[in-house]
Design a protein around this motif. Structure first.
Motif, PDB file in Angstrom:
ATOM      1  N   ASN A  24     -83.050  42.562  52.696  1.00  0.00           N
ATOM      2  CA  ASN A  24     -81.813  42.594  53.482  1.00  0.00           C
ATOM      3  C   ASN A  24     -80.662  43.303  52.763  1.00  0.00           C
ATOM      4  OD1 ASN A  24     -80.555  42.064  55.930  1.00  0.00           O
ATOM      5  ND2 ASN A  24     -79.706  40.118  55.248  1.00  0.00           N
ATOM      6  N   GLU A  25     -80.968  44.466  52.160  1.00  0.00           N
ATOM      7  CA  GLU A  25     -79.957  45.299  51.506  1.00  0.00           C
ATOM      8  C   GLU A  25     -80.083  46.749  52.001  1.00  0.00           C
ATOM      9  OE1 GLU A  25     -77.757  44.038  49.604  1.00  0.00           O
ATOM     10  OE2 GLU A  25     -78.558  42.321  48.507  1.00  0.00           O
ATOM     11  N   LYS A  74     -86.253  35.870  54.318  1.00  0.00           N
ATOM     12  CA  LYS A  74     -84.798  36.009  54.294  1.00  0.00           C
ATOM     13  C   LYS A  74     -84.074  34.667  54.243  1.00  0.00           C
ATOM     14  CE  LYS A  74     -84.383  40.591  56.449  1.00  0.00           C
ATOM     15  NZ  LYS A  74     -85.794  40.981  56.302  1.00  0.00           N
ATOM     16  N   LYS A 104     -84.969  46.798  52.893  1.00  0.00           N
ATOM     17  CA  LYS A 104     -85.073  46.200  54.220  1.00  0.00           C
ATOM     18  C   LYS A 104     -85.631  44.781  54.124  1.00  0.00           C
ATOM     19  CE  LYS A 104     -87.014  46.935  58.841  1.00  0.00           C
ATOM     20  NZ  LYS A 104     -87.863  47.825  59.691  1.00  0.00           N
ATOM     21  N   LYS A 105     -86.652  44.598  53.298  1.00  0.00           N
ATOM     22  CA  LYS A 105     -87.277  43.288  53.149  1.00  0.00           C
ATOM     23  C   LYS A 105     -86.310  42.280  52.541  1.00  0.00           C
ATOM     24  CE  LYS A 105     -91.485  41.111  51.311  1.00  0.00           C
ATOM     25  NZ  LYS A 105     -92.112  40.825  52.609  1.00  0.00           N
ATOM     26  N   LYS A 107     -79.093  37.201  45.927  1.00  0.00           N
ATOM     27  CA  LYS A 107     -78.369  38.424  46.272  1.00  0.00           C
ATOM     28  C   LYS A 107     -76.871  38.239  46.083  1.00  0.00           C
ATOM     29  CE  LYS A 107     -77.941  39.542  50.527  1.00  0.00           C
ATOM     30  NZ  LYS A 107     -78.327  40.039  51.845  1.00  0.00           N
TER      31      LYS A 107
END
Length: 367
Positions: free
Chosen positions: A332-333, A246, A329-330, A163
């Motif tokens: 983390n954005e 995550k 969501k999965k 990411k």
């Protein structure tokens, strides 16, 4: 008559897009039942750096401080002209885990990251290799552990998520959305048994897989593609899995201008010409059907009864919002979903401009 044809074409392109997003949702149901927690296997973390002295100083400690018992860090200095080698050597004096490979330019492989990576892979002492870039840092001290736990007797290639750090700018928003959408695609394609790419910022595989396909030999002449073109050669539905926890993510600093991002994406997208036909076809169909979906929607809203067009248009966005929303969501954005229509159209224009530019010239070097 013509409007009716256009309307039914709009229905077809909408259906194609919805099918794609339903397929994309497959990675959301990543099963952990076949990923048994086992003892920590030896890992070689490989970092190839070219003129990355500052980034190594900032991010290398996050790798060295991983909570993992048995790992080494192979640092590859790819003919840097700055103090990259000196920085590597200063870390090596303090950490016994570090092994340095100093690569000098030779005429046959000048500017070729794959040559440098090949030397690093050969020098690594462990069978299981974990790759990241010098401008990346793991988001947690469990990064190596989370990536390594995906290896087993059958799964020898692990696709991770790389990411970009969140910043307050339009460029950052577009970069993170494009990165998210790309990850959704390569994760889901892998889940349905057709892996086609990975990102070198977070990728792991057995060294035997590298030698089974004779390394990068099939595309050594192409300056980019040490990640996705390798996956094209080596990955299949039996040996490839994904890491979506995550703690398994890495994070990089995003390009700060559209010009910088444009240059970066030109290099990445140019490798797609060398994908297998089936991957080029389905990736191309996704892009083309989306373009026609928007063009026909705009046209029909002006010249066709809106009562027929609007429900179809809203159905598309309903499905898309659910899939992208759950995916963001999965991974983390979460904030990306709120600006989805704006980001989607902007990204289409951006990719189209890259496609046109790459028709006339190709990027030559990885740095």
């Amino acid at each position: 008559m013509i409007l009716s044809v256009l309307f039914y074409s709009f229905v077809v392109f909408t259906a194609i897009q919805i099918i794609y997003y339903l397929v994309f949702s497959s990675f959301l149901f990543d099963s952990k039942k076949d990923k048994k927690k086992s003892k920590e296997i030896p890992i070689s973390v490989i970092v190839c750096a070219k003129n990355e002295a500052k980034n190594l100083e900032n991010f290398l400690p996050s790798i060295l401080n991983q909570e993992y018992a048995d790992f080494e860090v192979v640092l590859i200095n790819d003919a840097s002209s700055d103090e990259t080698l000196e920085v590597m050597e200063s870390f090596q004096k303090k950490h016994s885990k570090i092994k340095i490979i100093n690569v000098e330019n030779i005429e046959a492989f000048w500017g070729n990251k794959k040559y440098a990576l090949t030397l690093g892979i050969k020098a690594a002492k462990n069978e299981n290799l974990l790759f990241t870039d010098a401008d990346c840092k793991p988001v947690s001290k469990k990064w190596i552990y989370e990536m390594a736990q995906n290896f087993n007797a059958k799964k020898t290639i692990v696709l991770g998520y790389g990411k970009y750090k969140k910043e307050k700018s339009f460029v950052n928003l577009f970069v993170r959305f494009e990165t998210l959408l790309t990850a959704i695609q390569y994760f889901s394609y892998s889940k349905i048994g057709s892996p086609y790419m990975a990102v070198g910022r977070n990728l792991a595989y057995d060294r035997s897989e590298f030698f089974n396909v004779k390394g990068f030999i099939n595309h050594m002449h192409i300056k980019s593609g040490d990640d996705d073109l390798f996956i094209q050669d080596a990955a299949n539905k039996e040996n490839t899995t994904i890491a979506t926890s995550k703690d398994s993510f890495t994070e990089s600093l995003a390009p700060t201008s559209f010009t910088e991002w444009f240059r970066q994406k030109r290099r990445h997208i140019s490798t797609a010409d060398h994908y297998k036909f089936k991957h080029k076809f389905f990736l191309g169909l996704f892009f083309i059907s989306k373009v026609f979906f928007f063009l026909l929607a705009i046209l029909l809203f002006f010249f066709y009864p809106w009562q027929f067009v609007l429900p179809i248009f809203l159905t598309y966005y309903f499905v898309q919002f659910i899939v992208i929303g759950l995916s963001s969501k999965k991974l983390n954005e979460p904030t990306i979903t709120y600006l989805l229509p704006f980001l989607e159209i902007g990204l289409l224009i951006f990719h189209f401009s890259i496609f046109i530019t790459n028709l006339s010239s190709k990027p030559n070097h990885w740095k």
